[in-house]
Design a protein around this motif. Sequence first.
Motif, PDB file in Angstrom:
ATOM      1  N   ALA A   1      66.058  41.163 -25.869  1.00 19.38           N
ATOM      2  CA  ALA A   1      66.538  42.080 -26.908  1.00 19.38           C
ATOM      3  C   ALA A   1      66.546  41.415 -28.284  1.00 19.38           C
ATOM      4  O   ALA A   1      67.014  42.011 -29.258  1.00 19.38           O
ATOM      5  N   GLY A   2      66.030  40.172 -28.342  1.00 19.95           N
ATOM      6  CA  GLY A   2      65.979  39.461 -29.622  1.00 19.95           C
ATOM      7  C   GLY A   2      67.261  38.740 -29.969  1.00 19.95           C
ATOM      8  O   GLY A   2      67.468  38.353 -31.128  1.00 19.95           O
ATOM      9  N   ILE A   3      68.130  38.542 -29.000  1.00 19.50           N
ATOM     10  CA  ILE A   3      69.410  37.862 -29.217  1.00 19.50           C
ATOM     11  C   ILE A   3      69.355  36.500 -28.539  1.00 19.50           C
ATOM     12  O   ILE A   3      69.125  36.416 -27.327  1.00 19.50           O
ATOM     13  N   ASN A   4      69.554  35.440 -29.311  1.00 22.08           N
ATOM     14  CA  ASN A   4      69.546  34.092 -28.745  1.00 22.08           C
ATOM     15  C   ASN A   4      70.859  33.868 -28.006  1.00 22.08           C
ATOM     16  O   ASN A   4      71.926  33.843 -28.631  1.00 22.08           O
ATOM     17  N   PRO A   5      70.816  33.697 -26.675  1.00 20.35           N
ATOM     18  CA  PRO A   5      72.072  33.580 -25.921  1.00 20.35           C
ATOM     19  C   PRO A   5      72.824  32.287 -26.187  1.00 20.35           C
ATOM     20  O   PRO A   5      73.986  32.177 -25.791  1.00 20.35           O
ATOM     21  N   GLU A   6      72.179  31.334 -26.854  1.00 23.79           N
ATOM     22  CA  GLU A   6      72.855  30.061 -27.140  1.00 23.79           C
ATOM     23  C   GLU A   6      73.477  30.022 -28.533  1.00 23.79           C
ATOM     24  O   GLU A   6      74.393  29.243 -28.769  1.00 23.79           O
ATOM     25  N   THR A   7      72.976  30.864 -29.448  1.00 24.08           N
ATOM     26  CA  THR A   7      73.463  30.781 -30.831  1.00 24.08           C
ATOM     27  C   THR A   7      73.969  32.106 -31.399  1.00 24.08           C
ATOM     28  O   THR A   7      74.754  32.103 -32.340  1.00 24.08           O
TER      29      THR A   7
ATOM     30  N   GLY B   1      77.263  37.986 -32.132  1.00 25.99           N
ATOM     31  CA  GLY B   1      78.558  37.554 -32.622  1.00 25.99           C
ATOM     32  C   GLY B   1      79.727  37.864 -31.705  1.00 25.99           C
ATOM     33  O   GLY B   1      80.867  37.532 -32.021  1.00 25.99           O
ATOM     34  N   ARG B   2      79.465  38.460 -30.560  1.00 26.71           N
ATOM     35  CA  ARG B   2      80.535  38.857 -29.646  1.00 26.71           C
ATOM     36  C   ARG B   2      80.816  37.770 -28.604  1.00 26.71           C
ATOM     37  O   ARG B   2      79.987  36.904 -28.329  1.00 26.71           O
ATOM     38  N   LYS B   3      82.010  37.859 -28.000  1.00 22.25           N
ATOM     39  CA  LYS B   3      82.417  36.923 -26.959  1.00 22.25           C
ATOM     40  C   LYS B   3      82.018  37.493 -25.600  1.00 22.25           C
ATOM     41  O   LYS B   3      82.442  38.600 -25.244  1.00 22.25           O
ATOM     42  N   ILE B   4      81.234  36.719 -24.836  1.00 23.22           N
ATOM     43  CA  ILE B   4      80.760  37.164 -23.533  1.00 23.22           C
ATOM     44  C   ILE B   4      81.118  36.115 -22.492  1.00 23.22           C
ATOM     45  O   ILE B   4      80.819  34.928 -22.663  1.00 23.22           O
ATOM     46  N   ALA B   5      81.752  36.556 -21.404  1.00 24.50           N
ATOM     47  CA  ALA B   5      82.074  35.662 -20.297  1.00 24.50           C
ATOM     48  C   ALA B   5      80.974  35.744 -19.248  1.00 24.50           C
ATOM     49  O   ALA B   5      80.714  36.823 -18.704  1.00 24.50           O
ATOM     50  N   PHE B   6      80.315  34.622 -18.998  1.00 24.39           N
ATOM     51  CA  PHE B   6      79.392  34.495 -17.877  1.00 24.39           C
ATOM     52  C   PHE B   6      80.191  33.894 -16.714  1.00 24.39           C
ATOM     53  O   PHE B   6      81.324  33.451 -16.894  1.00 24.39           O
TER      54      PHE B   6
ATOM     55  N   SER C   1      72.773  36.389 -11.133  1.00 26.89           N
ATOM     56  CA  SER C   1      73.170  37.704 -11.667  1.00 26.89           C
ATOM     57  C   SER C   1      74.122  37.598 -12.839  1.00 26.89           C
ATOM     58  O   SER C   1      74.243  38.557 -13.610  1.00 26.89           O
ATOM     59  N   SER C   2      74.793  36.463 -12.974  1.00 29.16           N
ATOM     60  CA  SER C   2      75.873  36.371 -13.948  1.00 29.16           C
ATOM     61  C   SER C   2      75.676  35.269 -14.977  1.00 29.16           C
ATOM     62  O   SER C   2      76.620  34.856 -15.646  1.00 29.16           O
ATOM     63  N   ASN C   3      74.431  34.778 -15.084  1.00 31.85           N
ATOM     64  CA  ASN C   3      74.085  33.838 -16.150  1.00 31.85           C
ATOM     65  C   ASN C   3      72.626  33.996 -16.554  1.00 31.85           C
ATOM     66  O   ASN C   3      72.311  34.465 -17.644  1.00 31.85           O
ATOM     67  N   TYR C   4      71.708  33.624 -15.654  1.00 31.54           N
ATOM     68  CA  TYR C   4      70.293  33.589 -16.021  1.00 31.54           C
ATOM     69  C   TYR C   4      69.743  34.966 -16.385  1.00 31.54           C
ATOM     70  O   TYR C   4      69.114  35.134 -17.437  1.00 31.54           O
ATOM     71  N   ILE C   5      69.939  35.945 -15.522  1.00 32.83           N
ATOM     72  CA  ILE C   5      69.353  37.264 -15.795  1.00 32.83           C
ATOM     73  C   ILE C   5      69.995  37.930 -17.010  1.00 32.83           C
ATOM     74  O   ILE C   5      69.278  38.474 -17.863  1.00 32.83           O
ATOM     75  N   PRO C   6      71.341  37.902 -17.159  1.00 31.26           N
ATOM     76  CA  PRO C   6      71.910  38.449 -18.397  1.00 31.26           C
ATOM     77  C   PRO C   6      71.397  37.755 -19.654  1.00 31.26           C
ATOM     78  O   PRO C   6      71.153  38.410 -20.682  1.00 31.26           O
ATOM     79  N   LYS C   7      71.215  36.431 -19.582  1.00 33.05           N
ATOM     80  CA  LYS C   7      70.688  35.734 -20.761  1.00 33.05           C
ATOM     81  C   LYS C   7      69.237  36.117 -21.024  1.00 33.05           C
ATOM     82  O   LYS C   7      68.793  36.170 -22.178  1.00 33.05           O
TER      83      LYS C   7
END
Length: 295
Positions: free
Chosen positions: A165-171, A141-146, A153-159
């Motif tokens: 961790a069980g968190i859907n990076p798209e939803t 539910g948090r706001k994350i800037a890629f 390093s700043s999109n694929y690997i963080p996602k």
Amino acid sequence: MSINPTLRRILAIACAVTTLCGAAACGDSSARDGTPDVLKVGLPPAEANANLQAKFEPVTSLIAAGTGKAVEVKPTSDYLSIVEAMRSGLIDVAAFSPFPTPLAEAVAGVEPLVVAKGAAYSSVIVCRTDSGIDSIDDLRGRKIAFVDAGSTSSNYIPKLLLKRAGINPETDIEGSYAGGHDTAELAVKQGSVDCAADARSSYQTMVDKGVIDGADQTIVAESDPIPVSLVIIARKDLDPGLEQGIVDAFVSGDNAPALAVVGATRFEKAQDSDFAIFRDAANELGVDLEELSRK
């Protein structure tokens, strides 16, 4: 079945490029010349900074030295626009991110020439210390800037960290693209987002320069070291002699200034095995490379 948003964007680029190649620009023999008089070199988005061309000058100088050609630098808006430009013959050589290299091979048939290795290179997710976020589990539910849709390093690997961790990076989060490493970190500082996904080195540089206060931000997740920090790629129909000249210049030439640009310890001729870890990660994120190759 829903399509992964990254895959959707790449497919859209592939379709756009196909349309471009029906136009005069792609049919122009000068655009497709395997031995152009001037090499057009694409630089990636990095810091939103007018000095990017100067920063990468040691890299572009090696390309010029290895080919004996004049070089015209072409800064680009994002990594995926490099793919489009290379497929349409508008960029000959580019400094590229390792994770999307297999995607670029599938979509545009690019040739990886050289990889930079040995950098202290990892991904981090950095959050404001007053945000109440203490670990990656708190990011729902948090706001994350890629930084950029094609960034390793700043999109694929963080996602990938989020997904594992069980968190859907798209939803499960509110994600956005800042367009630069520094602008992502400044968005955290200014409070417009809770966290930024960044390269550890970029974050540390901003702390060391006093642009952001390390006491005000906390690293809540960090990836394992990423084995490749930069790739030099060429469009698929560039003259093989020019390609070999680039490899020789990076691997055997005076490459210390170029290594310093990315904090790496060595350049090596690119091997297919260098990208196995990124292909596996792409599959884990739902990016189907075989589907891309058929477009």
